[in-house]
Design an enzyme around this catalytic site. Sequence first.
Site: not given
Length: 711
Positions: A246, A597, A600, A669-670
């Site tokens: 993170f 994907n 995920t 991711g964020e």
Amino acid sequence: MTARTTTTTSTGSASAAGASFTRVEGREKVTGAARYAGEIPFAELAHGWLVLSTIARGRILSVESDAVRTMPGVLAVLHHGNAPRVDSDYISMLGPPDPIVEVFQHDRVPFVGWPVALVVAETSEQAREAAEALVVRYEEKSHDVAFSAGHPGTYTPDGDGMLVEKGDLEAELAASAHVVDAEYTTPEEHHSSMEPHAAMARWDSGRLEVVDSNQGSTWVADELAKLFSLDPASVRVRSEHVGGAFGSKGVRVHQILAVMAATLLDRPVRVVLSRRQLFSLTGYRSPTAQRVRLGADADGRLRAVDHQSHSLTSTVHEFVESSAGFGRPMYASDAHRSVNRVVRLDVPTPTYMRAPGEAPGSFALESALDELAERCGVDPIALRARNEPDVGPVSGLPFASRNLLSAFQEGARRFGWADRDPRPGLRREGRWLLGTGTAAATFPVIVAPSTAAVTAEADGTFTVRITAADVGTGARTALTLIAAEALEVPQERVHVRIGDSDFGQAAISGGSMGTRSWGWAVTAAVAELREQLALGGDIPPQGITVRSDTAAAVGGLSKKERHSYGAQFAEVAVDVTTGEVRVRRMLGMFAAGRIINPLTARSQFVGGMTWGLSMALHEEAHRDQATGGHVGADFAGYHFAANADVPLIEADWVQDTDADDPIDIKGIGEIGIVGAAAAIANAVWHATGVRHRNLPIRPDRILNGGGAPGA
Ligand code: MOS
């Protein structure tokens, strides 16, 4: 788990990407076969345990190591008086390094929790026992850890993006029919990942080998080589599995001290940080105090957007939580001003933490927009649509792709937004007041040059080698799917090896750029490999390997506004007699490029949204003004969302493609955390009629009807 959540496990199809796949290393992880940096056995391994400062500012007078040197198993006590010198005068990938790399280089103490000694022993328990017995004497000076927006010494840093102005802000505010002028605060927050930082270092045939948990093994190897003045080729860093990062897992004290101790003792040494040590040694998100002024015409069209953000940094290094930048690519407005200010206090240096800037910045601006919608009597989604820009509102650059409104449209449909009565405080179900809220999300799309190698093996399989980091995101699996698709082979024939600096330079897992950057390099290597294979002929026993480097291609990317977007929705129930807020459901609809994907990817979005819920209602680190240190620096004292706090969270995405983008992956991711806290705060207003501008929205603040920042 596999049977229930996986729509496709093994199709053998030639086009793998886009179908859902469980992690290729999933079985290893759930059976415990996957080993993390803190648990890999090595012969002759010694263990280091850190001793941290108990004062917030001053000098170390003495480290009284003689008394503990004779304790069972103790091999060495390292401190500023005997540690090897390092060269910290270098520029890393992210600029000058955090001076935490100057560990044991001087006697100054800049905050509580600064490393002052490392005890090395035969076992971890012996090292810890001796570390706890070690007496360190200090000369203590007065300190200041009290953050506030008006703190003397606050300044606007030099550097890109700190102050951005367009148009005549005050004139537009004066001409506005509606003005919102409000202050929002967010507290100090920590990204204490499930796997604490750990590293083993040893010398092997003249090479330094480090087994670590990080977000980029070439990044860490490069910095260690610079610090210890080593030939970069003589440093190898591996990081096979990472239990969360993170933004916290770059070069930190554990790798440096493991190298120092391994060098002095000439045997492998591992340093593992404890949960409590993470709070002062691995960075955190600064508290923020943000003032937002919005000016709009009667119908909600924006004339002025002013966002002023204050955050803190340490006395030894400047890190700025750039919250004010959130609105720059978001809303058309005649005038824009955004400024990030910072003040230096006697605290550890903050760092990147999931959506740095955008997470707190979106809380302030997206809350202010909700307040503006209320003033104008315009639906919050209609307000955003009314201010949708054609080009970058500040930059004037074209958007690569922008599907914010389709995310809102589809999100609103699924959430049932059309039925919402905009008036607050009307819905009651027993002791609960009910409300719904929404907010927008955005995050920049970044890419960094990377190298990759793809080998066509003689047995018909393919091996990909790239210094990617899978910090728990599923990046290894995504890269397997990307390679299989480019090769047009079933993914079972592709083996992806990551997390080894010997594979060459590659982007870090940060800034949501990992899969985009690595996927580009893998795709480029596969394209060239296929050209070679098309020539025919046998594959030799060592295989045929092709290497790629995307530096030129990345450098040639056209200048555009590149962002991902999202629409966040939340429904809350508020018990005004106890102050309890329950989030009943959340929906995030994202426009985030090509999704590799879905399984995920959904997990990434839901994880970010869960963190947004936690940010809205639970998380805050407390500093004791008297000692300058944390109160309750552990998972008992630092409260975050647990299972019972997290309702059904749904995340999905709309089509979002950019035909001109060579890879068309945006990175996810964020963005999941962005806007999530604002959606919840806006829902709390809708439930109760009270604006909550200070996070977290604790029960006492509900009972106090808003609460002051310091309360
Ligand atoms: Mo992330 S905070 O960019 O590692």
